[in-house]
Write a protein that holds these residues in place. Structure first.
Motif, PDB file in Angstrom:
ATOM      1  N   GLN A  85     -14.582   1.468   9.030  1.00  0.00           N
ATOM      2  CA  GLN A  85     -14.129   1.853   7.704  1.00  0.00           C
ATOM      3  C   GLN A  85     -12.963   0.993   7.254  1.00  0.00           C
ATOM      4  N   THR A  86     -12.541   1.206   6.037  1.00  0.00           N
ATOM      5  CA  THR A  86     -11.493   0.398   5.419  1.00  0.00           C
ATOM      6  C   THR A  86     -10.228   0.382   6.264  1.00  0.00           C
ATOM      7  N   PRO A  87      -9.452  -0.665   6.112  1.00  0.00           N
ATOM      8  CA  PRO A  87      -8.207  -0.769   6.869  1.00  0.00           C
ATOM      9  C   PRO A  87      -7.282   0.413   6.564  1.00  0.00           C
ATOM     10  N   HIS A  88      -6.424   0.671   7.485  1.00  0.00           N
ATOM     11  CA  HIS A  88      -5.498   1.793   7.382  1.00  0.00           C
ATOM     12  C   HIS A  88      -4.518   1.569   6.235  1.00  0.00           C
ATOM     13  N   ASP A  89      -4.432   2.540   5.340  1.00  0.00           N
ATOM     14  CA  ASP A  89      -3.503   2.477   4.216  1.00  0.00           C
ATOM     15  C   ASP A  89      -2.565   3.663   4.347  1.00  0.00           C
ATOM     16  N   GLU A  90      -1.365   3.395   4.824  1.00  0.00           N
ATOM     17  CA  GLU A  90      -0.414   4.454   5.128  1.00  0.00           C
ATOM     18  C   GLU A  90      -0.013   5.258   3.899  1.00  0.00           C
ATOM     19  N   VAL A  91       0.218   4.598   2.796  1.00  0.00           N
ATOM     20  CA  VAL A  91       0.642   5.292   1.578  1.00  0.00           C
ATOM     21  C   VAL A  91      -0.469   6.216   1.093  1.00  0.00           C
ATOM     22  N   ALA A  92      -1.697   5.711   1.064  1.00  0.00           N
ATOM     23  CA  ALA A  92      -2.821   6.530   0.615  1.00  0.00           C
ATOM     24  C   ALA A  92      -3.007   7.732   1.540  1.00  0.00           C
ATOM     25  N   GLU A  93      -2.837   7.508   2.830  1.00  0.00           N
ATOM     26  CA  GLU A  93      -2.979   8.602   3.789  1.00  0.00           C
ATOM     27  C   GLU A  93      -1.902   9.659   3.575  1.00  0.00           C
ATOM     28  N   GLN A  94      -0.663   9.235   3.311  1.00  0.00           N
ATOM     29  CA  GLN A  94       0.413  10.192   3.066  1.00  0.00           C
ATOM     30  C   GLN A  94       0.147  11.003   1.799  1.00  0.00           C
ATOM     31  N   VAL A  95      -0.323  10.342   0.747  1.00  0.00           N
ATOM     32  CA  VAL A  95      -0.632  11.038  -0.503  1.00  0.00           C
ATOM     33  C   VAL A  95      -1.746  12.052  -0.266  1.00  0.00           C
ATOM     34  N   GLU A  96      -2.778  11.623   0.443  1.00  0.00           N
ATOM     35  CA  GLU A  96      -3.900  12.524   0.724  1.00  0.00           C
ATOM     36  C   GLU A  96      -3.442  13.726   1.548  1.00  0.00           C
ATOM     37  N   THR A  97      -2.598  13.493   2.532  1.00  0.00           N
ATOM     38  CA  THR A  97      -2.082  14.581   3.358  1.00  0.00           C
ATOM     39  C   THR A  97      -1.269  15.560   2.524  1.00  0.00           C
ATOM     40  N   ARG A  98      -0.428  15.048   1.642  1.00  0.00           N
ATOM     41  CA  ARG A  98       0.372  15.933   0.776  1.00  0.00           C
ATOM     42  C   ARG A  98      -0.519  16.750  -0.146  1.00  0.00           C
ATOM     43  N   LEU A  99      -1.553  16.129  -0.688  1.00  0.00           N
ATOM     44  CA  LEU A  99      -2.472  16.861  -1.571  1.00  0.00           C
ATOM     45  C   LEU A  99      -3.209  17.955  -0.796  1.00  0.00           C
ATOM     46  N   GLU A 100      -3.616  17.640   0.427  1.00  0.00           N
ATOM     47  CA  GLU A 100      -4.291  18.641   1.255  1.00  0.00           C
ATOM     48  C   GLU A 100      -3.354  19.798   1.565  1.00  0.00           C
ATOM     49  N   HIS A 101      -2.097  19.494   1.897  1.00  0.00           N
ATOM     50  CA  HIS A 101      -1.122  20.542   2.193  1.00  0.00           C
ATOM     51  C   HIS A 101      -0.901  21.418   0.971  1.00  0.00           C
ATOM     52  N   ALA A 102      -0.804  20.797  -0.203  1.00  0.00           N
ATOM     53  CA  ALA A 102      -0.604  21.567  -1.438  1.00  0.00           C
ATOM     54  C   ALA A 102      -1.799  22.470  -1.708  1.00  0.00           C
TER      55      ALA A 102
END
Length: 175
Positions: free
Chosen positions: A98-115
């Protein structure tokens, strides 16, 4: 003969082994389609026969049927185990490609999931929310949750089941 095997008679087991081993190997080979694995399963099945001979019940079938059933179950378990391992490896391979690791995108996705989880938890009744938070965020067992909330264990299990179903439905509706 199985009666003597059940008593630990090695000679009786050797005679039983000689009588059933070719059929045991044939069943294992038919299921597994790999001679090396079939030999391994046949060996494990015969070890099971030796260990479980005292539990053999003649009213449920003949000795050969019992031995072949043990063999068949072991072989099917091996097939399922191999399939599961293959699927795990395939999923891991797909993740690696899969696509290379994108730390910023992962952090945003994690925050959205938590919300989303926080919002969905708010949709639960207070009792469901408390029970789920004690169990899943604080690591309490059902029994401990019941003690903390001073409620019967069955009530706690029902609250948590219903709450988890509502939580799942809420999270699925956000996807």
């Amino acid at each position: 003969m199985i009666d003597r095997v059940a008593l630990g008679d090695e000679g009786a087991f050797a005679a039983l082994y000689d009588a059933v081993a070719p059929r045991v190997l044939a069943v294992a080979t038919r299921v597994l389609r790999d001679v090396a694995q079939a030999e391994e399963i046949a060996q494990e099945a015969m070890l099971d026969v030796w260990r479980s001979a005292p539990r053999y019940d003649a009213s449920r079938g003949g000795v050969l049927s019992w031995v072949l059933t043990i063999t068949h179950r072991r072989a099917v378990d091996r097939v399922r185990s191999e399939q599961a391992a293959g699927e795990r490896e395939e999923r891991a391979g797909v993740r690696d490609v899969q696509t290379p690791h994108d730390e910023v995108a992962e952090q945003v996705e994690t925050r959205l999931e938590h919300a989303a989880v926080r919002d969905c938890l708010q949709s639960l009744s207070e009792l469901q929310n408390e029970a789920i938070q004690l169990a899943y965020w604080k690591g309490y067992t059902y029994r401990q949750v019941a003690e903390v909330l001073a409620a019967p264990l069955g009530t706690i299990k029902a609250r948590m089941r219903d709450g988890l179903i509502r939580l799942r439905d809420c999270l699925e509706s956000r996807v």
